[in-house]
Design a protein around this motif. Structure first.
Motif, short mmCIF file in Angstrom:
data_model
loop_
_atom_site.label_atom_id
_atom_site.label_comp_id
_atom_site.label_asym_id
_atom_site.label_seq_id
_atom_site.Cartn_x
_atom_site.Cartn_y
_atom_site.Cartn_z
N GLY A 294 1.44 3.15 6.83
CA GLY A 294 1.64 1.86 7.48
C GLY A 294 0.51 0.92 7.08
O GLY A 294 -0.63 1.36 6.90
N PHE A 295 0.82 -0.34 6.93
CA PHE A 295 -0.18 -1.36 6.60
C PHE A 295 -0.29 -2.30 7.79
O PHE A 295 0.72 -2.80 8.29
N ALA A 296 -1.52 -2.51 8.27
CA ALA A 296 -1.72 -3.25 9.52
C ALA A 296 -1.18 -4.67 9.45
O ALA A 296 -0.75 -5.21 10.46
N SER A 297 -1.18 -5.27 8.27
CA SER A 297 -0.65 -6.63 8.13
C SER A 297 -0.11 -6.76 6.71
O SER A 297 -0.33 -5.88 5.87
N TYR A 298 0.55 -7.88 6.45
CA TYR A 298 1.08 -8.08 5.11
C TYR A 298 -0.05 -8.18 4.09
O TYR A 298 0.11 -7.82 2.93
N GLU A 299 -1.21 -8.68 4.55
CA GLU A 299 -2.35 -8.87 3.63
C GLU A 299 -3.19 -7.60 3.47
O GLU A 299 -4.03 -7.53 2.59
N ALA A 300 -3.00 -6.60 4.35
CA ALA A 300 -3.88 -5.42 4.35
C ALA A 300 -3.97 -4.79 2.96
O ALA A 300 -2.95 -4.62 2.29
N LYS A 301 -5.18 -4.42 2.56
CA LYS A 301 -5.38 -3.85 1.22
C LYS A 301 -5.07 -2.37 1.18
O LYS A 301 -4.71 -1.83 0.15
N ASN A 302 -5.27 -1.67 2.32
CA ASN A 302 -5.05 -0.23 2.37
C ASN A 302 -4.08 0.11 3.49
O ASN A 302 -4.05 -0.56 4.51
#
Ligand code: HEC
Length: 194
Positions: free
Chosen positions: A149-157
């Motif tokens: 899962g990615f915390a936000s659309y911009e999250a890198k990891n």
């Protein structure tokens, strides 16, 4: 330089160049030494895959907010891609190989009417999720798939998700090796001996 040399260089350079480009996105990172598009941080987080919109597009389910009391698990369009090396393997064997990366990119519904009629029409990008199969790195995960899962659309990891958040539903309901092939005619059509 002779014409022949020039012609030879001309034909080799693009091959070298494409090899170098490929090396940047696919490297030996599956734990059994296979080429994989998955890359990790030191603490096993998945680096947001790059260039996945140039991979093979396998489907686009949509769970619109208005049919799901405003809060589907994954709003709203789910654009799903498989990395090209794993697509080639699928076409040959009908299996998801070690190192397979599947990215699901979420896109909002921007409008419910268009010149073509009433419906659901894509708006903006708003999230990603991913699955990676690796028999050694994820030896303890169901069918060796890790869900990120990615915390936000911009999250890198992306972080590995608990089995009860993701894989249990996939294991119980997905048609083939944790993947919902029942919703991907592209995968079914690409399978050998279909
Ligand atoms: C309640 C069931 C359920 C849960 C929980 C669930 N999924 Fe899924 N997932 C689905 C279904 C159904 C599809 C295919 C249709 C769609 O996209 O709506 C899907 C599709 C996917 C895909 C595309 C590949 C495929 O198998 O179709 C990815 C990647 C994915 N999910 C990741 C996740 C992650 C990460 C989580 C946990 C944060 C998660 N899923 C939790 C039901 C679930």
């Amino acid at each position: 330089m002779s014409l022949l040399k020039k012609a030879l260089l001309g034909s080799i350079a693009p091959i070298l160049l494409s090899g170098m480009l490929l090396a940047q996105v696919a490297s030996v990172s599956a734990s059994d030494g296979q080429t994989s598009y998955a890359k990790y941080t030191a603490d096993n987080e998945l680096l947001r895959p790059v260039n996945y919109r140039e991979w093979v597009f396998i489907g686009a389910s949509v769970t619109p907010n208005d049919l799901n009391d405003g809060s589907p698990a994954f709003p709203e369009f789910h654009n799903v891609y498989i990395d090209p090396a794993s697509w080639a393997h699928w076409q040959k064997t009908g299996k998801f190989r070690n190192g397979t990366v599947i990215v699901k990119e979420l896109v909002s519904v921007g409008s419910t009417a268009a010149p073509s009629g009433k419906g659901y029409f894509p708006g903006e990008f708003n999230g990603i999720a991913a699955m990676v199969k690796d028999s050694k790195r994820f030896a303890d995960r169901p069918e060796n798939w890790a869900f990120f899962g990615f915390a936000s659309y911009e999250a890198k990891n992306g972080n590995i998700q608990a089995d009860e958040s993701c894989s249990s539903c996939h294991k119980a309901n997905a048609a083939e090796d944790m993947i919902f092939t029942q919703y991907y005619p592209v995968l079914r059509d690409g399978k050998p001996g279909k």
